[in-house]
Design a protein around this motif. Structure first.
Motif, PDB file in Angstrom:
ATOM      1  N   HIS A  53       0.873  -1.174   0.000  1.00  0.00           N
ATOM      2  CA  HIS A  53       0.000   0.000   0.000  1.00  0.00           C
ATOM      3  C   HIS A  53       0.904   1.216   0.000  1.00  0.00           C
ATOM      4  O   HIS A  53       2.117   1.107   0.191  1.00  0.00           O
ATOM      5  N   ASP A  54       0.326   2.371  -0.179  1.00  0.00           N
ATOM      6  CA  ASP A  54       1.134   3.564  -0.444  1.00  0.00           C
ATOM      7  C   ASP A  54       2.068   3.935   0.690  1.00  0.00           C
ATOM      8  O   ASP A  54       3.074   4.610   0.474  1.00  0.00           O
ATOM      9  N   SER A  55       1.755   3.495   1.912  1.00  0.00           N
ATOM     10  CA  SER A  55       2.609   3.916   3.027  1.00  0.00           C
ATOM     11  C   SER A  55       3.553   2.810   3.491  1.00  0.00           C
ATOM     12  O   SER A  55       4.264   2.984   4.472  1.00  0.00           O
ATOM     13  N   SER A  56       3.564   1.695   2.795  1.00  0.00           N
ATOM     14  CA  SER A  56       4.477   0.616   3.201  1.00  0.00           C
ATOM     15  C   SER A  56       5.863   0.866   2.604  1.00  0.00           C
ATOM     16  O   SER A  56       6.008   1.607   1.633  1.00  0.00           O
ATOM     17  N   PRO A  57       6.904   0.234   3.188  1.00  0.00           N
ATOM     18  CA  PRO A  57       8.235   0.341   2.583  1.00  0.00           C
ATOM     19  C   PRO A  57       8.226  -0.223   1.164  1.00  0.00           C
ATOM     20  O   PRO A  57       7.355  -1.011   0.793  1.00  0.00           O
ATOM     21  N   ILE A  58       9.196   0.203   0.397  1.00  0.00           N
ATOM     22  CA  ILE A  58       9.394  -0.321  -0.954  1.00  0.00           C
ATOM     23  C   ILE A  58      10.538  -1.328  -0.883  1.00  0.00           C
ATOM     24  O   ILE A  58      11.540  -1.093  -0.206  1.00  0.00           O
ATOM     25  N   PHE A  59      10.368  -2.429  -1.577  1.00  0.00           N
ATOM     26  CA  PHE A  59      11.417  -3.445  -1.593  1.00  0.00           C
ATOM     27  C   PHE A  59      12.001  -3.568  -2.989  1.00  0.00           C
ATOM     28  O   PHE A  59      11.355  -3.202  -3.981  1.00  0.00           O
ATOM     29  N   GLY A  60      13.178  -4.108  -3.040  1.00  0.00           N
ATOM     30  CA  GLY A  60      13.778  -4.288  -4.358  1.00  0.00           C
ATOM     31  C   GLY A  60      14.936  -5.254  -4.316  1.00  0.00           C
ATOM     32  O   GLY A  60      15.385  -5.693  -3.244  1.00  0.00           O
ATOM     33  N   HIS A  61      15.388  -5.612  -5.513  1.00  0.00           N
ATOM     34  CA  HIS A  61      16.502  -6.543  -5.659  1.00  0.00           C
ATOM     35  C   HIS A  61      17.469  -6.035  -6.725  1.00  0.00           C
ATOM     36  O   HIS A  61      17.074  -5.333  -7.648  1.00  0.00           O
ATOM     37  N   SER A  62      18.711  -6.470  -6.595  1.00  0.00           N
ATOM     38  CA  SER A  62      19.660  -6.370  -7.710  1.00  0.00           C
ATOM     39  C   SER A  62      20.295  -7.744  -7.839  1.00  0.00           C
ATOM     40  O   SER A  62      20.572  -8.395  -6.833  1.00  0.00           O
ATOM     41  N   TRP A  63      20.482  -8.182  -9.074  1.00  0.00           N
ATOM     42  CA  TRP A  63      21.009  -9.527  -9.330  1.00  0.00           C
ATOM     43  C   TRP A  63      22.335  -9.372 -10.037  1.00  0.00           C
ATOM     44  O   TRP A  63      22.392  -9.077 -11.218  1.00  0.00           O
ATOM     45  N   VAL A  64      23.400  -9.599  -9.303  1.00  0.00           N
ATOM     46  CA  VAL A  64      24.734  -9.231  -9.787  1.00  0.00           C
ATOM     47  C   VAL A  64      25.595 -10.476 -10.005  1.00  0.00           C
ATOM     48  O   VAL A  64      25.786 -11.266  -9.079  1.00  0.00           O
ATOM     49  N   PRO A  65      26.128 -10.625 -11.227  1.00  0.00           N
ATOM     50  CA  PRO A  65      26.961 -11.809 -11.484  1.00  0.00           C
ATOM     51  C   PRO A  65      28.256 -11.795 -10.672  1.00  0.00           C
ATOM     52  O   PRO A  65      28.996 -10.814 -10.698  1.00  0.00           O
ATOM     53  N   ILE A  66      28.503 -12.878  -9.955  1.00  0.00           N
ATOM     54  CA  ILE A  66      29.833 -13.110  -9.379  1.00  0.00           C
ATOM     55  C   ILE A  66      30.689 -13.691 -10.502  1.00  0.00           C
ATOM     56  O   ILE A  66      31.737 -13.182 -10.831  1.00  0.00           O
ATOM     57  N   ASP A  67      30.199 -14.748 -11.071  1.00  0.00           N
ATOM     58  CA  ASP A  67      30.711 -15.253 -12.344  1.00  0.00           C
ATOM     59  C   ASP A  67      29.490 -15.809 -13.064  1.00  0.00           C
ATOM     60  O   ASP A  67      28.363 -15.544 -12.643  1.00  0.00           O
ATOM     61  N   ASP A  68      29.685 -16.574 -14.132  1.00  0.00           N
ATOM     62  CA  ASP A  68      28.511 -16.973 -14.909  1.00  0.00           C
ATOM     63  C   ASP A  68      27.658 -18.032 -14.213  1.00  0.00           C
ATOM     64  O   ASP A  68      26.534 -18.290 -14.633  1.00  0.00           O
ATOM     65  N   GLU A  69      28.161 -18.615 -13.139  1.00  0.00           N
ATOM     66  CA  GLU A  69      27.416 -19.680 -12.468  1.00  0.00           C
ATOM     67  C   GLU A  69      27.019 -19.336 -11.035  1.00  0.00           C
ATOM     68  O   GLU A  69      26.491 -20.187 -10.313  1.00  0.00           O
ATOM     69  N   HIS A  70      27.296 -18.117 -10.620  1.00  0.00           N
ATOM     70  CA  HIS A  70      26.944 -17.689  -9.271  1.00  0.00           C
ATOM     71  C   HIS A  70      26.594 -16.211  -9.296  1.00  0.00           C
ATOM     72  O   HIS A  70      27.163 -15.462 -10.099  1.00  0.00           O
TER      73      HIS A  70
END
Lengths: 437, 437, 437
Positions: free
Chosen positions: C258-275
């Motif tokens: 709802h408008d007053s709740s926190p916003i969540f998010g993600h970033s997906w960052v390669p360590i290498d191609d398999e992790h």
């Protein structure tokens, strides 16, 4: 010692014998047969948890649906290739945990929540599925072309009532051919397993000959199921024969100690090219197994082996050097300090590496069973290409027993042991009589 | 910074230096020498258990037969390639547990139970076997062409009576060249190991110069055994020299602290291209090692290292970050938070990866010993092809000592330190006198 | 079902999307952006221990120097390629433990003890170094061409004061695209995570529609930062919209409840191609997070996950089957027996294998967000080659919020939700007004 050309040929043969993935010559051959995939109790009841069941290099998942039907399907969802092992087995289908796609035992998508039913999308979605049957306490899979599916197995143990049989399997970390060749190789029994035979029972004169006497002479006769591998030893003025039938493509029966003992056998089934299931079973065609026999088998006696709780990995395995006891090896009567027939076999078969390089081996006379079995399998591969009949495919061809029998020296074993080996088949005279009726 | 061509050349050189399998240039070179294979006590008595002893990428098994002779043979049976590690060491031979084939220390099959002796089959069966000798508490193997087998090693420590020496080895998870280059690289001592020198003894003026003063100047002189690697530092108005002989192909002596201290040394022996044995030894040419010295060495003091019980794997290893203590690193006088010379070396050598890519390195003046050693080894590889003499092959060429010595600035070290380095060799004057007699 | 040609094309696309090493198309694209490399507290203070920080297949080590500056440099010393993880972080530089070479935050060698300073050797020695900034509790690295370095990130959470945000990361053992595609795929929420929504709060009519109702209809609109992915569901006679912005190249915001709740998010960052690193953050643009909210996040609530002490590896991971409870799966309201949104996602994404073979997938209408994101990324790869503008590169393009909003059916979401999505941007009317001033 061997030419470069010869070695190349040997390596090619090795590849032909050991590669079992879809599309390989051996893989195509094995896919013509019913394959032991799971112990039936691994899927104990309708809607039980799905389990991983990789076979012949294919990653598969198995489940039993609400109506008790068995499914063996692609491990990965048709949608985005998530593992269905994480899925929920519910109301006649396995539902993927990701987006709720649900597949029935045939691999057909039966629910695709995000798509309107009339779009036809769901109907087009299916995953690979192999037909399964349950017989003899085992779930069998057929992974070949549907139109070539053979009738259910005719192996006697699989047709025997439950109280008369005991089934187990263990994980082996090598190619199935190494295990199979160990199984059909009678000549190692008197060495690797001699302790078992000495300790196992009051040594009869026959058993004594086997472990103490000269090397056996091998005679190998083809039959419609595969090969009859007979080892002959002189006992007094007769021959003591032990006959180990190999039933194509990977079944084998251990010689009976005497006519009234249970019959034992193995099947060596590729999980992938570097791992296999060593199936072991014991059954009696005429009576229930006794409480003592069952206790012994469960305890890892005879050809059976104790496995880790909740797994099929042997307690004695590579990580613990198969619990080898060097003192026992030195002091004991056998050449291995490892206890138990199965652990003895596993230790050596795994010690050869995942896939042994057969181009480096030096076969001798007592390896004739191995040579003949390889030749039969390569012949069957060729037959499979041309559509010729395959050994051991017809259920009746699988109706054979192992035996140990003492015969006069002038009687060919396949004649003298015929009724022991093939009690279900008519003699030729009976056949003729039957035909005349 | 470097051209593509130059990088290709560097990569080829890297491969030439690091690949040690049979048939590789370095592999062929190393196979011309006696190679430390086992500590003698690994095979403690006749008929003791066989052990795996891989060397130079070959899988081998070693045993001591009933008469005390040492065998180093192919790990796998000639018959069907089962590991002979599972075999029984009995009555002058190792018997395979599978079919009872038995091989003696020469690799000859001496029993093949299933074959009649007069068939000649047994006689044709043999496995690869390498001659071994026991000298200086070490089992040495010769893996090269029989006709080129050199006399036994002349390394002084190996000819010293048992009470005067201490031998150990440890497993290192990298190519042997990384370890070897660490050994001959005096320039890291004042950095990586400075704590050891400061703590180790009342710092002499000389040791003080080594760890506190300017960078040393290196002078490197070839000798018939390999290279004399001399590091020169100014102390008062003289030069303090530390001489580290490299004895081809992979031996090295650590400079003595003073003329009456034990001499230390290493051998860096390939297990395969990604693992090596770091041998460490200490000996005194003139007296027994003291109880205190032995206790220190066994406790991982000096160049020695504590290993896990029943293994040669260091207690401080990659899995536990070599027991690094970041606080000690910050607070301490050295740059590493790791305790012990050997663990310090292993940690960094293993941190370079299994086989470091030498095409990416940037060598400087203090790396001259490394450059020269590589050049010598590549030269020896070429000499091995053409049949030219090899450094360090003749036993007398290995009779060298390390030393630390202070000399007037105008005296070349190889002259001023000659009697310390080569006490067993006559001076030229003595040689002439001897020739005149 | 698909042609060979089509499959080849799919496999090439798969490689283009998943390979992130230097010089690969995707690798070059990602290197144009600021990349979340470390939680700032991983380098808690000046001269703290260096840590390994591999990114995009490059082995790197990070440290904070005496003046608090952050370094992200090649893990290996320029000299002989020893790992600088073993180095000492001291007086504005990281000193290699081997020979004492010291490098500053720019990768320049600032001390080379063995070389006279006037030789110029030291000055030529440097290691790869990437500029870093600290913003929003995160250390960001720029690994691209220096001349193309963009201004600091404009992501709202990274510009929010510390009390208003919570940052965490967890290790995921698969390619970053699998995790990214899970993140932007709203359609799985109602299945995989339905339990969380039911249990999480008094189910509103809107949430009820999401997890109980028909499949959502997806509308996807490009914006300068990437894509607005909107899922529409009918609630009464209105539309309930949930908008998940994807911010190129790998950021994503979770719809607000709802408008007053926190916003969540993600970033997906390669360590290498398999992790990869799965970054998770929660923030409130207008107020500090409450004690209860923080406790919940630290405890693995919501999108967050509990990790092993001293590591970023989830407590529930592949080795323990993600603590799956088959009984909960059967009894529960969701399809997974796994607790927690993050573990549910990880389990399935990792179950696809390290790099899923996308040529085998069957996408449907609800996968449009995935299709469009792939297309955008492939478009950005092409744009990167030609020098065309890239989505999400300009900081202002990253100023977007997620939202959940109920609108009349005739109002396009990008219009009706505009002030919620882009509160920092002027409306067109305001822009025009501004331009007119």
């Amino acid at each position: 010692m061997i030419t470069r050309e010869e070695q190349t040929a040997r390596r090619e043969q090795n590849a032909a014998l050991t590669r079992t993935g879809a599309g390989t010559p051996m893989g195509d051959l094995l896919r013509r047969y019913w394959i032991p995939a799971l112990i039936a109790t691994e899927l104990p009841e309708p809607d039980c948890p799905p389990i991983r069941a990789p076979l012949l290099g294919e990653k598969l998942v198995a489940f039993r649906d609400s109506e008790g039907r068995i499914a063996l399907v692609d491990e990965f969802c048709a949608h985005r290739r998530v593992s269905l092992w994480f899925g929920r087995n519910e109301e006649c289908g396995l539902r993927c945990a990701y987006h709720g796609w649900k597949f029935d035992v045939t691999g057909q998508c039966v629910d695709l929540p995000s798509e309107p039913e009339d779009s036809g999308v769901r109907q087009r979605m299916r995953i690979k599925s192999y037909p399964c049957i349950e017989q003899g306490g085992v779930i069998w899979a057929y992974m070949g072309p549907p139109e070539l599916r053979p009738p259910p197995p005719g192996l006697e143990w699989s047709l025997t009532p439950a109280p008369q049989r005991f089934i187990s399997k263990r994980f082996e970390a090598c190619n199935f051919m190494q295990a199979l060749e160990g199984g059909i190789d009678s000549s190692h029994v008197g060495f690797l397993h001699r302790g078992q035979f000495r300790r196992g029972e009051t040594a009869s004169q026959q058993i004594g000959a086997m472990i103490e006497g000269d090397s056996p002479v091998f005679e190998i006769e083809p039959y419609d199921g595969g090969l009859l591998i007979a080892a002959r030893r002189k006992v007094a003025d007769q021959y003591y024969w032990r006959v180990t039938p190999w039933i194509a493509p990977f079944h084998q029966l251990v010689p009976r100690r005497h006519d009234s003992s249970p019959i034992f056998g193995h099947s060596w089934v590729p999980i992938d090219d570097e791992h296999c299931w060593a199936w072991s079973y014991g059954y009696h065609p005429d009576r229930a197994l006794t409480r003592a026999e069952l206790a012994d088998y469960r305890n890892g006696g005879g050809i059976f082996e104790k496995t880790l709780p909740g797994a099929f990995v042997p307690v004695a395995n590579k990580d613990n050097h198969y619990l080898m006891d060097r003192n026992a090896q030195v002091a004991g009567i056998d050449f291995s300090g490892i206890a138990g027939i199965a652990a003895q076999d596993s230790s050596l078969q795994e010690s050869m590496g995942k896939i042994v390089d057969r181009s480096l081996e030096n076969l001798v006379a007592t390896d004739r069973a191995i040579v003949m079995t390889r030749r039969s399998l390569l012949g069957a591969i060729a037959a499979n290409r041309t559509g010729a009949p395959l050994p051991g495919l017809a259920p009746e061809s699988q109706r054979v027993r192992s035996c140990g029998v003492t015969l006069a020296t002038d009687i060919p074993f396949e004649l003298g042991a015929r009724t022991l080996l093939f009690p279900h088949r008519q003699t030729r005279r009976e056949e003729r009589a039957g035909a005349a009726e």
